[in-house]
Design an enzyme around this catalytic site. Structure first.
Site, PDB file in Angstrom:
ATOM      1  N   CYS A   1       0.839  -1.205   0.000  1.00 54.99           N
ATOM      2  CA  CYS A   1       0.000   0.000   0.000  1.00 54.99           C
ATOM      3  C   CYS A   1       0.873   1.255   0.000  1.00 54.99           C
ATOM      4  O   CYS A   1       1.856   1.334   0.745  1.00 54.99           O
ATOM      5  CB  CYS A   1      -0.882  -0.014   1.252  1.00 54.99           C
ATOM      6  SG  CYS A   1      -2.044   1.354   1.332  1.00 54.99           S
TER       7      CYS A   1
ATOM      8  N   CYS B   1      -0.492   5.761   7.219  1.00 53.82           N
ATOM      9  CA  CYS B   1      -1.752   5.299   7.809  1.00 53.82           C
ATOM     10  C   CYS B   1      -1.436   4.406   9.005  1.00 53.82           C
ATOM     11  O   CYS B   1      -0.513   3.599   8.948  1.00 53.82           O
ATOM     12  CB  CYS B   1      -2.518   4.519   6.736  1.00 53.82           C
ATOM     13  SG  CYS B   1      -3.932   3.597   7.340  1.00 53.82           S
TER      14      CYS B   1
ATOM     15  N   CYS C   1      -6.760   1.045   0.189  1.00 49.49           N
ATOM     16  CA  CYS C   1      -6.742   0.059   1.280  1.00 49.49           C
ATOM     17  C   CYS C   1      -6.778  -1.342   0.692  1.00 49.49           C
ATOM     18  O   CYS C   1      -7.605  -1.634  -0.180  1.00 49.49           O
ATOM     19  CB  CYS C   1      -7.909   0.257   2.242  1.00 49.49           C
ATOM     20  SG  CYS C   1      -7.786  -0.861   3.661  1.00 49.49           S
TER      21      CYS C   1
ATOM     22  N   GLN D   1     -17.394 -10.530  13.657  1.00 46.97           N
ATOM     23  CA  GLN D   1     -16.022 -10.989  13.384  1.00 46.97           C
ATOM     24  C   GLN D   1     -15.534 -10.297  12.118  1.00 46.97           C
ATOM     25  O   GLN D   1     -16.316 -10.001  11.216  1.00 46.97           O
ATOM     26  CB  GLN D   1     -15.966 -12.511  13.253  1.00 46.97           C
ATOM     27  CG  GLN D   1     -16.247 -13.254  14.557  1.00 46.97           C
ATOM     28  CD  GLN D   1     -15.164 -13.066  15.636  1.00 46.97           C
ATOM     29  OE1 GLN D   1     -14.108 -12.491  15.397  1.00 46.97           O
ATOM     30  NE2 GLN D   1     -15.444 -13.526  16.846  1.00 46.97           N
TER      31      GLN D   1
ATOM     32  N   GLU E   1     -24.078 -12.668  27.902  1.00 48.63           N
ATOM     33  CA  GLU E   1     -23.471 -11.525  27.218  1.00 48.63           C
ATOM     34  C   GLU E   1     -23.836 -10.247  27.981  1.00 48.63           C
ATOM     35  O   GLU E   1     -24.951 -10.114  28.485  1.00 48.63           O
ATOM     36  CB  GLU E   1     -23.994 -11.485  25.759  1.00 48.63           C
ATOM     37  CG  GLU E   1     -23.864 -10.180  25.010  1.00 48.63           C
ATOM     38  CD  GLU E   1     -22.419  -9.723  24.784  1.00 48.63           C
ATOM     39  OE1 GLU E   1     -21.543 -10.558  24.516  1.00 48.63           O
ATOM     40  OE2 GLU E   1     -22.190  -8.498  24.919  1.00 48.63           O
TER      41      GLU E   1
ATOM     42  N   ASP F   1     -15.346 -16.230  24.808  1.00 47.94           N
ATOM     43  CA  ASP F   1     -14.736 -15.379  23.780  1.00 47.94           C
ATOM     44  C   ASP F   1     -14.680 -13.947  24.329  1.00 47.94           C
ATOM     45  O   ASP F   1     -15.454 -13.088  23.912  1.00 47.94           O
ATOM     46  CB  ASP F   1     -15.612 -15.451  22.518  1.00 47.94           C
ATOM     47  CG  ASP F   1     -15.031 -14.674  21.349  1.00 47.94           C
ATOM     48  OD1 ASP F   1     -13.893 -14.175  21.461  1.00 47.94           O
ATOM     49  OD2 ASP F   1     -15.722 -14.558  20.323  1.00 47.94           O
TER      50      ASP F   1
ATOM     51  N   CYS G   1      -8.309 -12.894  21.436  1.00 51.07           N
ATOM     52  CA  CYS G   1      -7.856 -11.921  20.433  1.00 51.07           C
ATOM     53  C   CYS G   1      -6.640 -11.170  20.961  1.00 51.07           C
ATOM     54  O   CYS G   1      -6.258 -10.141  20.409  1.00 51.07           O
ATOM     55  CB  CYS G   1      -8.989 -10.956  20.065  1.00 51.07           C
ATOM     56  SG  CYS G   1      -9.593 -10.008  21.461  1.00 51.07           S
TER      57      CYS G   1
HETATM   58  C1  LIG Z   1     -14.766 -10.690  21.278  1.00 48.96           C
HETATM   59  S1  LIG Z   1     -16.460 -10.293  21.408  1.00 48.96           S
HETATM   60  C2  LIG Z   1     -17.138 -11.873  21.055  1.00 48.96           C
HETATM   61  C3  LIG Z   1     -18.567 -11.887  20.634  1.00 48.96           C
HETATM   62  C4  LIG Z   1     -19.045 -13.194  19.990  1.00 48.96           C
HETATM   63  N1  LIG Z   1     -18.543 -14.377  20.646  1.00 48.96           N
HETATM   64  C5  LIG Z   1     -18.712 -13.224  18.519  1.00 48.96           C
HETATM   65  O1  LIG Z   1     -17.886 -14.048  18.098  1.00 48.96           O
HETATM   66  O2  LIG Z   1     -19.283 -12.431  17.769  1.00 48.96           O
HETATM   67  C6  LIG Z   1     -16.605 -10.075  23.122  1.00 48.96           C
HETATM   68  C7  LIG Z   1     -18.008  -9.875  23.637  1.00 48.96           C
HETATM   69  O3  LIG Z   1     -17.918  -9.685  25.054  1.00 48.96           O
HETATM   70  C8  LIG Z   1     -18.900  -8.749  25.452  1.00 48.96           C
HETATM   71  N2  LIG Z   1     -18.461  -8.214  26.752  1.00 48.96           N
HETATM   72  C9  LIG Z   1     -17.478  -7.320  26.992  1.00 48.96           C
HETATM   73  N3  LIG Z   1     -17.347  -7.107  28.315  1.00 48.96           N
HETATM   74  C10 LIG Z   1     -18.270  -7.907  28.923  1.00 48.96           C
HETATM   75  C11 LIG Z   1     -18.623  -8.145  30.282  1.00 48.96           C
HETATM   76  N4  LIG Z   1     -18.008  -7.505  31.289  1.00 48.96           N
HETATM   77  N5  LIG Z   1     -19.599  -9.027  30.545  1.00 48.96           N
HETATM   78  C12 LIG Z   1     -20.220  -9.686  29.552  1.00 48.96           C
HETATM   79  N6  LIG Z   1     -19.946  -9.490  28.238  1.00 48.96           N
HETATM   80  C13 LIG Z   1     -18.985  -8.610  27.938  1.00 48.96           C
HETATM   81  C14 LIG Z   1     -18.932  -7.745  24.322  1.00 48.96           C
HETATM   82  O4  LIG Z   1     -20.157  -7.042  24.306  1.00 48.96           O
HETATM   83  C15 LIG Z   1     -18.746  -8.652  23.100  1.00 48.96           C
HETATM   84  O5  LIG Z   1     -19.989  -9.062  22.596  1.00 48.96           O
END
Ligand SMILES: C[S@@+](CC[C@H](N)C(=O)[O-])C[C@H]1O[C@@H](n2cnc3c(N)ncnc32)[C@H](O)[C@@H]1O
Length: 428
Positions: A65, A71, A148, A256, A306, A350, A376
């Site tokens: 790029c 950037c 990009c 994602q 969640e 996750d 991540c």
């Molecule tokens: C990495 S994302 C994963 C979402 C889902 N597994 C996906 O693959 O799309 C992390 C998730 O954790 C939630 N999150 C962040 N802090 C949190 C908390 N203290 N308690 C519960 N959920 C939380 C966020 O809203 C988000 O949806």
């Protein structure tokens, strides 16, 4: 007096800058690749200028790029993509090693293709006569994204029209943010500005949405993001499909980064599960609006937790008829305790970038035999999984997914188990 010296880049630091030793002390050089032989000028203040690349690393490539180096989006375009994937795989391996795990299994690694990113968070800034829209340069102002190689061309095609409409809005007085998610129904845009939208701004955004076939445009205050968002223009239904299940995600919902990585992560999670009967409870933590919940429900009964209310509400209403129970819960303030986790045959989590130390402490003290952790952030993976290591879990499988090309970010799916039977079949 500045000195001139020749040295070889030893490795990358955690932020992707090349590590060299100067007077036996570490120094980091942006864009340098491990194996590069460099000629450097080192100032009295230890400021380093690269005078020449004397011998390039075998892994060094030309950046793809023209905005590279300006950037802030891609910091790793001077290394080939296979070598970058190898480095990212090493970060995950190193994190698990530092957490205390030994005899790690073979790591499956995949990389998404360029031009596949379907979620972008951009910044914009009003300048005299125009609006620049792009990413912040490292520690600096916004760089106009005129090129990009990462984002989906359908999103890139929107950037010029967005510059035009943003520059026409009275609410764009200084800077702001823009998030675009490319859902199955089309691009979903969330704009944040300092000033409130004027009625004429709303008319302009609605016209923009009609012309560019944007199902929904929402707005929130940059100053008061906790007040939520409002939908400014809706031309049609907003939905995202996970297989046959269609849900209506909220503006700014967690998606994602690419369709390919969504599939790779979901496949790795399913492959990491123990053998399940369809009634076996799977506790899923940090479920978002259901990326993994829907595929998991093909294998067992999912109890999904969640913290983002609108995400879990979207999952609840979209997953009617599936074997999915949803709970809105902040897992930092109110983690599931060992007694609650006892009902799970397997826990899938996750967490966000910071990890889930508080929740993990309870998981480590539970009697759940199998844990699937989607990470991540290798540093968080290290801290969180160290608790599992101390509690007697071992690593059963590791998948690395490079879904943020040319960055230092890396995703991993790691299966932990206490089951001797599963460990005896582990691939090494
Ligand atoms: C990495 S994302 C994963 C979402 C889902 N597994 C996906 O693959 O799309 C992390 C998730 O954790 C939630 N999150 C962040 N802090 C949190 C908390 N203290 N308690 C519960 N959920 C939380 C966020 O809203 C988000 O949806």
């Amino acid at each position: 007096m500045p000195s001139i010296l020749e040295t070889t880049v030893l490795s990358y630091g955690a932020n992707g800058d090349g590590l060299v030793l100067i007077d036996d002390k570490p120094a980091y050089i942006p864009q340098a690749v491990p194996g590069d032989r460099l000629k450097l000028r080192v100032g009295d203040d230890r400021h380093i200028d690269v005078l020449d690349i004397l011998t390039p690393s075998p892994n060094r490539v030309e950046p793809v790029c023209t905005l590279f180096g300006t950037c802030g989006g891609c910091s790793m375009q001077t290394i080939s993509l296979p070598a970058l994937l190898e480095w990212k795989t090493g970060l995950v391996q190193h994190a698990l090693d530092r957490a205390g795990f030994r005899n790690l299994p073979h790591i499956e690694a995949t990389q998404v293709p360029p031009l596949s990113r379907r979620r972008i968070d951009l910044a914009f800034q009003r300048l005299p006569g125009r609006v620049v829209l792009g990413l912040h340069r490292r520690h600096g102002d916004v760089v106009d994204m005129t090129e990009c190689h990462v984002i989906d061309p359908a999103l890139f095609a929107l950037l010029d029209p967005l510059r035009d409409v943003l520059s026409s809005l009275g609410a764009v007085t200084g800077g702001g943010d823009l998030q675009i998610n490319l859902y199955t129904s089309g691009p979903d845009i969330l704009i944040s500005t300092d000033a409130t939208l004027a009625p004429t701004d709303r008319v302009k955004l609605a016209a923009f949405g009609r012309v560019h076939k944007i199902p929904r445009i929402s707005w929130r205050s940059k100053r008061r993001p906790n007040e939520g968002y409002e939908i400014v223009a809706q031309q049609g239904p907003v939905f995202h499909a996970f297989g046959a299940v269609k849900l209506t995600p909220p503006p700014g919902g967690f998606l994602q980064a690419s369709a390919q990585s969504e599939t790779a992560i979901a496949d790795a999670v399913l492959a990491a599960l123990p053998a399940l009967n369809r009634k076996d409870p799977i506790v899923e933590l940090f479920a978002g609006f259901g990326t993994l919940t829907v595929p998991l429900a093909q294998k067992g009964r999912v109890l999904a937790y969640e913290g983002h209310f609108e995400a879990i509400a979207a999952l609840r209403s979209g997953a009617v008829g599936q074997r999915i129970e949803t709970t809105h819960r902040d897992l930092t303030r109110q983690p599931l305790i060992a007694k609650e986790l006892a009902k799970a045959r397997v826990v899938v989590l996750d967490p966000p970038h910071a990890g889930a130390l508080i929740q993990m402490d309870h998981i480590a003290r539970s009697n759940v035999e199998d844990i699937v952790y989607i990470s991540c952030n290798p540093q968080a993976l290290q801290k969180d999984s160290a608790l599992l290591q101390k509690a007697g879990y071992e690593v059963l499988s590791i998948s690395v997914i490079d879904q943020f090309l040319w960055s230092t970010e890396v995703e991993a799916v790691v299966a932990f188990t206490k089951s001797r039977k599963r460990l005896s079949r582990r691939q090494t």
